[in-house]
Design a protein around this motif. Structure first.
Motif, mmCIF file in Angstrom:
data_model
loop_
_atom_site.group_PDB
_atom_site.id
_atom_site.type_symbol
_atom_site.label_atom_id
_atom_site.label_comp_id
_atom_site.label_asym_id
_atom_site.label_seq_id
_atom_site.Cartn_x
_atom_site.Cartn_y
_atom_site.Cartn_z
ATOM 1 N N ARG A 135 -23.181 100.578 37.982
ATOM 2 C CA ARG A 135 -23.382 99.252 37.777
ATOM 3 C C ARG A 135 -24.332 99.557 36.750
ATOM 4 O O ARG A 135 -24.499 99.479 35.624
ATOM 5 C CB ARG A 135 -22.359 98.270 38.500
ATOM 6 N N ASN A 136 -25.431 99.733 36.720
ATOM 7 C CA ASN A 136 -27.095 100.102 36.864
ATOM 8 C C ASN A 136 -26.617 101.122 35.689
ATOM 9 O O ASN A 136 -28.141 101.164 35.365
ATOM 10 C CB ASN A 136 -28.190 99.817 37.641
ATOM 11 N N GLY A 137 -26.048 101.937 35.934
ATOM 12 C CA GLY A 137 -26.253 103.032 35.147
ATOM 13 C C GLY A 137 -27.342 104.096 36.081
ATOM 14 O O GLY A 137 -27.812 105.107 35.328
ATOM 15 N N ALA A 138 -27.723 103.876 37.010
ATOM 16 C CA ALA A 138 -28.815 104.911 37.953
ATOM 17 C C ALA A 138 -28.051 106.351 37.982
ATOM 18 O O ALA A 138 -27.047 106.571 38.657
ATOM 19 C CB ALA A 138 -29.147 104.594 39.207
ATOM 20 N N ALA A 139 -29.298 107.450 37.199
ATOM 21 C CA ALA A 139 -28.528 108.791 37.142
ATOM 22 C C ALA A 139 -27.930 109.403 38.851
ATOM 23 O O ALA A 139 -26.914 110.148 39.039
ATOM 24 C CB ALA A 139 -29.579 109.719 36.592
ATOM 25 N N THR A 140 -29.139 108.972 39.784
ATOM 26 C CA THR A 140 -29.210 108.982 41.109
ATOM 27 C C THR A 140 -27.766 109.209 41.589
ATOM 28 O O THR A 140 -26.802 110.760 42.514
ATOM 29 C CB THR A 140 -29.603 109.092 41.940
ATOM 30 N N ALA A 141 -26.800 108.017 41.456
ATOM 31 C CA ALA A 141 -25.581 107.462 41.997
ATOM 32 C C ALA A 141 -24.101 107.941 41.060
ATOM 33 O O ALA A 141 -23.121 108.392 41.409
ATOM 34 C CB ALA A 141 -25.152 106.351 42.313
ATOM 35 N N VAL A 142 -24.843 107.550 39.676
ATOM 36 C CA VAL A 142 -23.752 108.279 38.902
ATOM 37 C C VAL A 142 -23.726 109.440 38.714
ATOM 38 O O VAL A 142 -22.269 110.505 38.637
ATOM 39 C CB VAL A 142 -23.997 107.596 37.150
#
Length: 278
Positions: free
Chosen positions: A236-243
Motif C-alpha cells: 500500500r505504501n509503494g515499497a519497491a521490495t513488495a510491489v
C-alpha cells in the motif's frame, strides 16, 4: 548429508526426503524462523528432514554475486541420496530459494515445491532502512540530532543517482561501523564486540546486495506465496521490495498476522496443511 558446512540441520532426515529453508538467521532476532515453523508443523513434516542455509561471512568489497551463494549451498555432499521436495524462502530468502529450486530441479529431474513467506526482492533503499532500524533500536544512545544525521547520511548514499547497490552497500557498512563505534563506546562495550556486530551486518549487506543478480520470476510464478499484514502495508505504501515482488508471485494467500510472527502463526500452519502436498 548434503554439504554440511553450508546447511544447518533443523530436523534430521528419517528418510531420503528433504525440505530446504532459505533465510538469514541471526541470534537474538525477533522474527520467527524456520525452527519455529517446523516445530509447529509437528507430525505433518516428521517424515522429512529440514535443512536451513547458513551464510558465509563475505566482505561487501569482495562483490559476491547471487551465484556465489547458490554454488556455496549446492556444491559437495551426497545430494544424490536425497529428494528435495520443497524449498522455502523467508523474505529476501525467497529470491535465493528460486535459484536453489532451479538447481535442484536440474540435478534430480523433478521440481521441488516452492513456498514463499513474505517473499521480497532486493532494493537499494533496503540498505538505508537497515541503518534506520539500527538507530531506532539504539534509542537514547544517540541524541535526536545524531540519529537524524545518521538517517540523512544513509539516504544520501542510496540516493546518489549513479551508485550501484554494491557500491552503496560498501558505504553503508562504513557508516554503520561509525555509528556502532559511537554506540558501543557510550554503553561500555569493547571494540571486539563491535567488530562482531559489524561483521554480521556486513554479511547481511553482502547477501542483500548480491540478490540483485537473481531473477526469481519464472520459479515464483509456480510458487505458493504466504504474505502477512505487514507485507500488505508495504504494498500500500509503494515499497519497491513488495510491489515489484508482487508482480512475480503466483498463488497467494494473505494472512492477518505480522511479518515477525509469520513463521510461528497457527494460521500459517493451517495454510500449509491445506495447500501444500509433498
Amino acid at each position: 548429508m548434503p554439504n554440511e558446512e553450508s546447511w544447518s540441520v533443523i530436523s534430521v532426515p528419517t528418510s531420503n526426503s528433504l525440505i530446504l529453508g532459505v533465510d538469514f538467521p541471526a541470534a537474538g532476532r525477533r522474527e520467527a524462523g524456520f525452527g519455529d515453523l517446523v516445530a509447529n508443523m509437528g507430525p505433518a513434516w516428521s517424515g522429512h528432514g529440514f535443512l536451513q542455509t547458513t551464510l558465509p561471512a563475505v566482505r561487501v568489497s569482495e562483490r559476491p554475486t547471487g551465484d556465489f551463494y547458490t554454488e556455496q549451498w549446492m556444491r559437495g555432499g551426497d545430494w544424490e541420496k536425497y529428494e528435495v521436495v520443497a524449498v522455502l524462502g523467508y523474505c529476501l530468502g525467497g529470491v535465493y530459494a528460486a535459484e536453489i529450486a532451479e538447481h535442484v530441479a536440474r540435478r534430480q529431474g523433478t521440481e521441488p515445491q516452492v513456498v514463499l513467506f513474505d517473499g521480497q526482492v532486493t532494493d537499494i533503499q533496503l540498505l538505508a532502512a537497515e541503518v534506520n532500524k539500527m538507530v531506532g533500536l539504539a534509542g537514547p544512545v544517540f541524541s535526536g540530532e545524531e540519529a537524524e544525521q545518521a538517517r540523512k547520511s544513509a539516504a544520501e548514499i542510496v540516493g546518489r543517482p549513479s551508485i550501484t547497490i554494491t557500491d552503496a552497500a560498501i558505504e553503508i557498512v562504513e557508516l554503520y561501523r561509525e555509528i556502532a563505534s559511537t554506540a558501543f563506546r557510550r554503553i561500555g562495550l569493547s571494540d571486539a564486540r563491535r567488530d562482531e556486530v559489524v561483521k554480521l551486518f556486513e554479511t547481511y549487506m553482502s547477501w542483500l546486495s548480491a540478490a540483485v543478480d537473481i531473477d526469481p520470476g519464472r520459479t515464483w510464478k509456480r510458487s505458493l506465496a504466504i504474505t502477512s499484514a505487514d507485507y500488505a502495508a508495504l504494498e500500500r505504501n509503494g515499497a519497491a521490495t513488495a510491489v515489484d515482488a508482487t508482480k512475480m508471485l503466483g498463488r497467494r494467500i494473505s494472512l492477518d498476522t505480522s511479518h515477525a510472527d509469520l513463521l510461528r502463526d497457527d494460521a500459517t500452519v493451517r495454510v500449509l496443511l491445506d495447500h501444500v502436498e509433498f
